[in-house]
Write an enzyme that holds these catalytic residues in place. Structure first.
Site, short mmCIF file in Angstrom:
data_model
loop_
_atom_site.label_atom_id
_atom_site.label_comp_id
_atom_site.label_asym_id
_atom_site.label_seq_id
_atom_site.Cartn_x
_atom_site.Cartn_y
_atom_site.Cartn_z
N TYR A 53 17.57 -4.86 8.78
CA TYR A 53 17.53 -5.26 7.36
C TYR A 53 18.88 -5.82 6.94
CZ TYR A 53 13.42 -2.12 7.09
OH TYR A 53 12.22 -1.49 7.29
N LEU A 214 2.48 -0.23 -1.08
CA LEU A 214 1.92 -0.92 -2.25
C LEU A 214 1.35 -2.28 -1.87
CD1 LEU A 214 4.67 0.03 -4.85
CD2 LEU A 214 2.30 0.86 -4.79
N ALA A 215 1.06 -2.48 -0.59
CA ALA A 215 0.45 -3.73 -0.12
C ALA A 215 1.22 -4.96 -0.62
CB ALA A 215 -1.02 -3.81 -0.53
N GLY A 217 3.12 -5.35 -2.99
CA GLY A 217 3.12 -5.51 -4.44
C GLY A 217 1.75 -5.70 -5.07
N LEU A 219 -0.81 -3.76 -5.16
CA LEU A 219 -1.34 -2.55 -5.81
C LEU A 219 -0.59 -2.19 -7.08
CD1 LEU A 219 -2.03 -0.47 -2.59
CD2 LEU A 219 -3.70 -1.64 -4.05
N GLY A 221 -0.65 -4.25 -9.47
CA GLY A 221 -1.41 -4.98 -10.48
C GLY A 221 -0.77 -6.30 -10.87
N LYS A 222 0.26 -6.69 -10.14
CA LYS A 222 1.00 -7.90 -10.47
C LYS A 222 0.20 -9.16 -10.20
CE LYS A 222 5.46 -10.05 -9.25
NZ LYS A 222 6.72 -9.85 -8.49
#
Length: 319
Positions: A53, A214-215, A217, A219, A221-222
């Site tokens: 990273y 959160l897949a 992002g 999940l 809801g974005k």
């Protein structure tokens, strides 16, 4: 907040791990320090990173995240109160992608230097290296553990068959075993973990820390309509992959459960993972301090059996 054990080790961690992939990338050093300060102030101390990273960024060579964490720990003088997890074995360029003993030994020294610490709590094989026998890989880790440079080892991205083999080799050769597994797992991606890895981890009491919790992002809801693809650089790929009938059903279930708790879809999606008996802690990251609260709230969000069933049904997969 109840702590959980990493595998069969003596390391206890909170039910949420902060992902350090953002440090030195989407969160600059100052923002990273604020995120880490807020994390610790809220009672969390489990941080996951990797030597690679954020090598994927132009001008970066890897190690940027570890370096930020190291500077922060030195500035705060709080190393002993933290659980630091990092990884070895991803492609660092210049042919540096393997789990050969000599490479592991040189890579750990580089990570220790960047982290400005004498030891790593959880050192993980980032990717499988089928060309290096597990006897050699685990033997190298044994030397690091005996030297006090590593406390516990884990693996990421191992298939069930390869994880089974690694555990068998450890038992047969009396070598340190992988105490944790880091797989991809979330409401949108369940089959890869649940089909074979979950029963194997449960039978062997492995700790499980999930990535892409959160897949990417989705999940949160974005991304609810195709036009939302423009909300982030990775939005197009997220929309193409997840914004379908199943994805919309998952978002609808998340919205319903979130409304019942006056919580966010983010918190509910993480709480669903936390509630699964085989999981130790999902990994989640934030690039802004104001995003952190929704992540941490998941650790205190108790879903009912009915709510878990609703989320299970919306995200069901077929064998």
């Amino acid at each position: 907040m109840a702590l959980r054990r990493l595998g069969r080790s003596d390391i206890l961690v909170p039910p949420l791990c902060f992902g350090g992939n953002v440090f030195g990338w989407t969160a600059d050093e100052a923002t990273s320090f604020r995120l880490l300060d807020a994390l610790v102030e809220a009672g969390f101390n489990f941080i996951d990173t990797a030597d690679v990273y954020s090598r994927w960024v132009d001008g970066h060579q890897g190690g940027e995240s570890e370096a930020v964490i190291g500077k922060w720990m030195k500035a705060r003088g709080n190393r002993a109160s933290l659980v630091i997890a990092t990884k070895v074995g991803a492609d660092m360029g210049r042919g540096k992608v393997c789990l050969k003993p000599d490479y592991i030994k040189s890579a750990v020294e580089a990570s220790l230097s960047r982290l400005q610490t004498d030891y790593i709590d959880l050192y993980q094989s980032h990717w499988d290296d089928p060309d290096t026998p597990f006897e050699e890989v685990l033997g190298a880790y044994e030397e690091l553990i005996q030297a006090g440079k590593v406390r516990v080892i884990g693996a990421s991205n191992l298939s069930a068959s390869r994880l089974f083999e690694a555990l068998a080799v450890a038992a047969r050769e009396k070598l340190p075993r992988y105490e944790t597994l880091q797989p991809e797992y979330n409401l949108c991606e369940r089959a890869g973990y649940e089909a074979e890895l979950e029963p194997l981890c449960s039978r062997n009491s492995l700790g499980v820390i999930t990535y892409f919790s959160l897949a990417a992002g989705f999940l949160t809801g974005k991304y609810r309509v195709p036009a939302d693809a423009g909300k982030s650089p990775r939005g197009g790929g997220v929309v193409d992959k997840y914004l379908n009938d199943k994805g919309r059903a998952i978002l609808a279930a998340l919205d319903e459960v979130a409304a019942a708790h006056q919580a966010s879809p983010t918190s509910v999606a993480l709480a669903w993972i936390i509630a699964r008996p085989s999981i130790t802690a999902p990994i989640a990251s934030a690039s802004k301090v104001e995003q952190l609260g929704e992540l941490l709230a998941a650790a205190e969000l108790n879903l009912t059996s009915g709510e878990i069933a609703k989320l299970d049904a919306a995200s069901a997969w077929k064998a």
